[in-house]
Design a protein around this motif. Structure first.
Motif, mmCIF file in Angstrom:
data_model
loop_
_atom_site.group_PDB
_atom_site.id
_atom_site.type_symbol
_atom_site.label_atom_id
_atom_site.label_comp_id
_atom_site.label_asym_id
_atom_site.label_seq_id
_atom_site.Cartn_x
_atom_site.Cartn_y
_atom_site.Cartn_z
ATOM 1 N N THR A 48 47.844 -38.166 -42.281
ATOM 2 C CA THR A 48 48.424 -38.539 -43.570
ATOM 3 C C THR A 48 49.929 -38.675 -43.441
ATOM 4 O O THR A 48 50.588 -37.831 -42.849
ATOM 5 C CB THR A 48 48.103 -37.478 -44.641
ATOM 6 O OG1 THR A 48 46.679 -37.347 -44.757
ATOM 7 C CG2 THR A 48 48.676 -37.878 -45.984
ATOM 8 N N VAL A 49 50.474 -39.753 -43.999
ATOM 9 C CA VAL A 49 51.918 -39.968 -43.975
ATOM 10 C C VAL A 49 52.549 -39.153 -45.094
ATOM 11 O O VAL A 49 52.142 -39.247 -46.258
ATOM 12 C CB VAL A 49 52.268 -41.457 -44.136
ATOM 13 C CG1 VAL A 49 53.778 -41.653 -44.113
ATOM 14 C CG2 VAL A 49 51.624 -42.267 -43.017
ATOM 15 N N LYS A 50 53.541 -38.340 -44.745
ATOM 16 C CA LYS A 50 54.202 -37.467 -45.704
ATOM 17 C C LYS A 50 55.712 -37.587 -45.549
ATOM 18 O O LYS A 50 56.203 -38.289 -44.678
ATOM 19 C CB LYS A 50 53.771 -36.011 -45.472
ATOM 20 C CG LYS A 50 52.278 -35.756 -45.648
ATOM 21 C CD LYS A 50 51.963 -34.288 -45.414
ATOM 22 C CE LYS A 50 50.479 -34.007 -45.623
ATOM 23 N NZ LYS A 50 50.165 -32.560 -45.432
ATOM 24 N N GLY A 51 56.439 -36.848 -46.395
ATOM 25 C CA GLY A 51 57.887 -36.779 -46.250
ATOM 26 C C GLY A 51 58.619 -37.069 -47.547
ATOM 27 O O GLY A 51 58.049 -37.601 -48.513
ATOM 28 N N LEU A 52 59.889 -36.715 -47.568
ATOM 29 C CA LEU A 52 60.724 -36.903 -48.748
ATOM 30 C C LEU A 52 60.775 -38.364 -49.175
ATOM 31 O O LEU A 52 60.503 -38.713 -50.334
ATOM 32 C CB LEU A 52 62.135 -36.382 -48.460
ATOM 33 C CG LEU A 52 63.233 -36.718 -49.475
ATOM 34 C CD1 LEU A 52 62.876 -36.200 -50.851
ATOM 35 C CD2 LEU A 52 64.567 -36.142 -49.023
ATOM 36 N N ASP A 53 61.155 -39.249 -48.257
ATOM 37 C CA ASP A 53 61.269 -40.664 -48.607
ATOM 38 C C ASP A 53 59.917 -41.276 -48.934
ATOM 39 O O ASP A 53 59.815 -42.179 -49.770
ATOM 40 C CB ASP A 53 61.928 -41.435 -47.458
ATOM 41 C CG ASP A 53 63.399 -41.087 -47.302
ATOM 42 O OD1 ASP A 53 63.946 -40.416 -48.196
ATOM 43 O OD2 ASP A 53 63.993 -41.474 -46.285
ATOM 44 N N VAL A 54 58.878 -40.792 -48.278
ATOM 45 C CA VAL A 54 57.517 -41.273 -48.561
ATOM 46 C C VAL A 54 57.143 -40.953 -50.006
ATOM 47 O O VAL A 54 56.641 -41.803 -50.744
ATOM 48 C CB VAL A 54 56.504 -40.642 -47.586
ATOM 49 C CG1 VAL A 54 55.068 -40.935 -48.031
ATOM 50 C CG2 VAL A 54 56.727 -41.179 -46.176
ATOM 51 N N GLU A 55 57.408 -39.718 -50.441
ATOM 52 C CA GLU A 55 57.055 -39.319 -51.806
ATOM 53 C C GLU A 55 57.857 -40.102 -52.843
ATOM 54 O O GLU A 55 57.330 -40.500 -53.888
ATOM 55 C CB GLU A 55 57.259 -37.822 -51.999
ATOM 56 C CG GLU A 55 56.200 -36.978 -51.325
ATOM 57 C CD GLU A 55 56.175 -35.549 -51.849
ATOM 58 O OE1 GLU A 55 56.551 -35.332 -53.022
ATOM 59 O OE2 GLU A 55 55.768 -34.659 -51.079
ATOM 60 N N LEU A 56 59.142 -40.320 -52.570
ATOM 61 C CA LEU A 56 59.958 -41.099 -53.509
ATOM 62 C C LEU A 56 59.433 -42.528 -53.629
ATOM 63 O O LEU A 56 59.327 -43.074 -54.733
ATOM 64 C CB LEU A 56 61.418 -41.103 -53.046
ATOM 65 C CG LEU A 56 62.154 -39.764 -53.100
ATOM 66 C CD1 LEU A 56 63.531 -39.883 -52.439
ATOM 67 C CD2 LEU A 56 62.309 -39.274 -54.542
ATOM 68 N N LEU A 57 59.077 -43.126 -52.495
ATOM 69 C CA LEU A 57 58.556 -44.495 -52.500
ATOM 70 C C LEU A 57 57.213 -44.553 -53.216
ATOM 71 O O LEU A 57 56.968 -45.452 -54.040
ATOM 72 C CB LEU A 57 58.424 -44.975 -51.051
ATOM 73 C CG LEU A 57 58.046 -46.447 -50.828
ATOM 74 C CD1 LEU A 57 59.148 -47.365 -51.338
ATOM 75 C CD2 LEU A 57 57.786 -46.706 -49.347
ATOM 76 N N GLN A 58 56.336 -43.622 -52.910
ATOM 77 C CA GLN A 58 55.013 -43.606 -53.530
ATOM 78 C C GLN A 58 55.101 -43.448 -55.044
ATOM 79 O O GLN A 58 54.366 -44.116 -55.788
ATOM 80 C CB GLN A 58 54.168 -42.481 -52.934
ATOM 81 C CG GLN A 58 53.705 -42.750 -51.512
ATOM 82 C CD GLN A 58 53.003 -41.550 -50.893
ATOM 83 O OE1 GLN A 58 53.276 -40.399 -51.253
ATOM 84 N NE2 GLN A 58 52.110 -41.806 -49.946
ATOM 85 N N GLU A 59 55.985 -42.580 -55.509
ATOM 86 C CA GLU A 59 56.109 -42.365 -56.950
ATOM 87 C C GLU A 59 56.642 -43.604 -57.657
ATOM 88 O O GLU A 59 56.188 -43.965 -58.745
ATOM 89 C CB GLU A 59 57.005 -41.164 -57.227
ATOM 90 C CG GLU A 59 57.263 -40.884 -58.709
ATOM 91 C CD GLU A 59 56.005 -40.589 -59.510
ATOM 92 O OE1 GLU A 59 56.056 -40.709 -60.758
ATOM 93 O OE2 GLU A 59 54.964 -40.245 -58.901
#
Length: 269
Positions: A48-59
């Motif tokens: 699973t791809v995770k991370g700070l920038d990942v969460e910001l982009l996903q949201e």
């Protein structure tokens, strides 16, 4: 034309017009955004791809009601994919004139601190003036931008042979340990994490205060005409900042970092 055939033709046309107005959810667009594996901003854990920038982009994409696919690839490939339309965009990226020609840039998503590192036994001191490093070998990662200040210094020093280029941050750290060069530059948080991952924290120390603070963006393909997508992203990002979601995500990763920071920075700084 017989009356029955006229009626059938008219009905067929009406049905086609109605079908054209119904959204086809079965073929909804999925946007692909790429970056490199760069913990804690973007990384893969148990598939699973995770991370700070990942969460910001996903949201942001959740608020835009758009499907998102994230791929982590080598940085050179990520840049090429974004700049030449093989992906819809690139995240965790700094703005440079060359990149700006090929991609539309979002509003700033976050900031990062660029910091210098040397071997633990190095006698080198640094007061913030990069010109003091002209007689030393500097290690950088190919196709990385470190902000205008460092980028301009690197550009001016390439011809002198004082710049050593690596293909990844991890390789850059390894080369520093092996004395291939004297000083390494990198984002503070991800670099300290990579040093810890490689098990060499006791062999490297931070050199002085960070040399620059840079804005980090999401870039959208001009080749694919994504100016409108960029604008919608900015609206979603603004709403995240307004309702506290941006702060919540940032603070979550800051808390995780703080749990590790003390013993890591004591060894590295």
């Amino acid at each position: 034309m017989p009356e029955n055939r006229k009626i059938i033709l008219i009905l067929s046309i009406l049905i086609c017009l109605i079908l054209l107005t119904i959204p086809n959810h079965g073929v909804a667009k999925e946007y692909t955004f790429v970056s490199l594996e760069f913990a804690p901003y973007s990384y893969c854990s148990n598939g699973t791809v995770k991370g700070l920038d990942v969460e910001l982009l996903q949201e942001c994409f959740r608020r835009m009601d758009e499907k998102l696919k994230i791929m982590l690839v080598p940085w050179k490939r990520a840049l090429y994919m974004g700049m030449y339309g093989q992906a819809d965009g690139v995240f965790s990226i700094l703005l440079t004139p060359e990149r700006n020609e090929k991609m539309f840039f979002s509003d700033p998503v976050r900031t990062e601190l660029m910091t210098l590192y040397v071997r633990k036994d190095s006698k080198l001191v640094f007061n913030g003036d990069l010109d003091e490093l002209k007689d030393f070998q500097l290690g950088v990662v190919r196709n990385f931008s470190y902000g205008n200040k460092v980028d301009n210094f690197v550009k001016n020093e390439i011809s002198s042979g004082h710049i050593e280029v690596s293909v990844s941050p991890e390789m850059n750290i390894t080369k520093l340990i092996r004395k291939r060069f004297d000083v390494m530059v990198g984002d503070k948080i991800s670099t300290i994490g990579a040093i810890r991952k490689l098990g060499v924290a006791g062999q490297i120390r931070q050199l002085g205060e960070p040399v620059s603070s840079n804005n980090i963006y999401v870039a959208f393909s001009k080749e694919l005409g994504h100016a409108g997508l960029r604008d919608r992203f900015n609206v979603a990002l603004k709403s995240m900042r307004a309702d506290g979601t941006w702060d919540r995500i940032i603070n979550h990763y800051r808390e995780l970092w703080d749990k590790q920071k003390d013993h890591l920075t004591n060894e590295v700084e």
